[in-house]
Every structure is written in C-alpha cells, then in structure tokens.
Design an enzyme around this catalytic site. Structure first.
Site, mmCIF file in Angstrom:
data_model
loop_
_atom_site.group_PDB
_atom_site.id
_atom_site.type_symbol
_atom_site.label_atom_id
_atom_site.label_comp_id
_atom_site.label_asym_id
_atom_site.label_seq_id
_atom_site.Cartn_x
_atom_site.Cartn_y
_atom_site.Cartn_z
ATOM 1 N N CYS A 74 55.834 29.681 33.079
ATOM 2 C CA CYS A 74 55.162 29.440 31.799
ATOM 3 C C CYS A 74 54.894 30.792 31.153
ATOM 4 O O CYS A 74 54.109 31.586 31.679
ATOM 5 C CB CYS A 74 53.864 28.672 32.014
ATOM 6 S SG CYS A 74 52.901 28.429 30.512
ATOM 7 N N CYS A 199 54.845 27.287 23.244
ATOM 8 C CA CYS A 199 55.483 27.365 24.565
ATOM 9 C C CYS A 199 56.206 28.704 24.636
ATOM 10 O O CYS A 199 57.141 28.947 23.871
ATOM 11 C CB CYS A 199 56.456 26.208 24.753
ATOM 12 S SG CYS A 199 57.439 26.338 26.265
#
Length: 261
Positions: A74, A199
């Site tokens: 991530c 993201c």
C-alpha cells in the site's frame, strides 16, 4: 485497552499501531482487524498497520486491508507509516524499511509531504487501446476515459474487479482522465471492496500507464495526479521500457489517537 493512531494520505486512511515491543500482532486476527476498520462499529479505516522492529531496517511495515486480510503493498500506507515512525521518535534523514513487497526508501519533504520509493516496473500489458494492467506492488487495472465525472466507481469497479481473469485474486480498478494539469483518478480497491479517496500504488500505476500510452521518449518524468482525497505526484525514470527510480509523493497526516478495547 490498546492505543491507536489514525493517519491519512490524501484521504486514504489507516489505523497505526506501535508494535515495536512485539506484543500486539498475535492479538489481531482477521475479524478483529475488520471490526476495528469498520466505519460504523469500529474506528473506521481503509487498512490497519503495525510498526515493528527489524534487525536490518529502520522498521517493518505489516499491513492489512479493511477486510482484515493481509495485503500486498500500500503506497499511501507506506508514506503514512513513515510519518508515524517519525512521530514515534524514529528520526532519520532517509528511512529504509521493509514491507511485504521488499525494502523501500522514504524521505520527509520540506513541504510536509512524504516521498516513498516504489518498486521498478518492467512489464506493462495493454489488453485494450485505453486499458493497461501492471503491478506496482499491488496489481492495477487502468482504464483511460475522456472524463471521470459521473462514473459509478462502486458498480463499475466491482464488476471489473470480479470479471475474468481477475476474479480469483482480485485487482484494483482505476478510472483515469488526462488534462493539461496532469491526471485525475478514481479507484476501486480490492480488500476494501469499495471506492477509496486515494490509492498510492494506483496513482503510481496511472502515471506509468499515461507515460506508456503517450509514447514518451526515455528520460525523467514527473506526473501530478489528483485523487478524490487530494493531490499526489509520481516521478521516475524511463529507460528502454523500464520504469525505475520511482517515487510516490504526497501528504501523510495524523488525524487523531485514542484507545480501543
């Protein structure tokens, strides 16, 4: 009661736990993590991370999606845990930490942003003229549109994420448009199974896809990207089809802290 801290990177929000004493990880099974991340019955977050000691690095990042399952890399989470590490007293001019996809370097920038080194990308597939599939630590499907306004990200993103050949392992779906100021992106994330406000690995993938799509010559590039939750940027080097020296940059902000049973 367990102390926690809440951070976000351009609206992509995370629960951060200091587990350098090694006492917390075994307490967090999948249902517990999912409950903590639930926006109605818990703290609410796109994911949960633990800051852990590692003998060979400044720290180790252990990351879980909001469904409680272990996740691939991530990018915004990586930037937030660097800010968290600094807030917890790990003071470095340049950080070097371990994540699930390998080592990463990171820097705190003078403007308050955090710059995170991403993995090199050597393969970009193009199943359709305006669709690109690549892995930037997590797998991403990039679809370019004339305009992203009005897209039902949950409905269309969920449909693509569960289509063949992506259904079994899942893939993150990104809707991207270009203008003179850079890119605008909307993202549906697997594991969260909903739209997220940003993201990091998706922003990185979108920038690479845009360079690939434009047929840009070898050299340095810098791509501003606007997500729903804020502005980010990707810089890097293109050499004979290889994307190297990739850095994801953007805000990483502490929101609040507390204790959770």
């Amino acid at each position: 009661m367990t102390p926690f801290h809440k951070y976000h990177g351009a609206g992509n929000d995370f629960i951060l736990l200091d587990d350098r004493e090694g006492k917390l990880l075994h307490q967090f099974d999948q249902p517990t993590i999912a409950r903590w991340c639930d926006r109605h019955f818990g703290i609410g977050a796109d994911g949960l991370m633990l800051l852990r000691n590692h003998p060979d690095y400044d720290f180790e990042m252990v990351y879980y999606n909001s469904d409680g399952a272990p996740s691939s890399m991530c990018g915004n989470g990586g930037r937030c845990i660097v800010r968290f590490a600094a807030d917890m007293g790990i003071v470095k001019e340049a950080f070097h930490f371990l994540a699930v996809d390998g080592p990463h370097r990171a820097n705190l920038l003078p403007n308050g942003w955090v710059s995170l080194e991403m993995l090199d990308v050597t393969e970009v597939s193009r199943p359709q003229p305006d669709v690109f599939v690549l892995d930037t630590g997590s797998p991403h499907y990039i679809t370019f549109r004339e305009d992203v306004a009005g897209i039902d990200v949950f409905r269309e993103g969920r449909s693509l994420r569960n289509s063949a050949p992506y259904k079994e392992k899942g893939i993150n779906i990104n809707f991207v448009c270009e203008d003179e100021d850079g890119l605008t992106i909307l993202t549906y994330e697997r594991g969260v199974e909903d739209e997220t406000l940003a993201c990091g690995t998706g922003v990185t993938a979108a920038a690479i896809a845009a360079i690939f799509r434009a047929g840009v010559a070898d050299g340095y590039f810098h791509v501003p990207v606007k997500a729903k939750g804020g502005n980010l940027a990707v810089r890097g080097q293109l050499t004979e089809g290889r994307f190297t020296n990739l850095w994801l940059e953007g805000p990483a902000v502490r929101v609040f802290g507390g204790e959770m049973d």
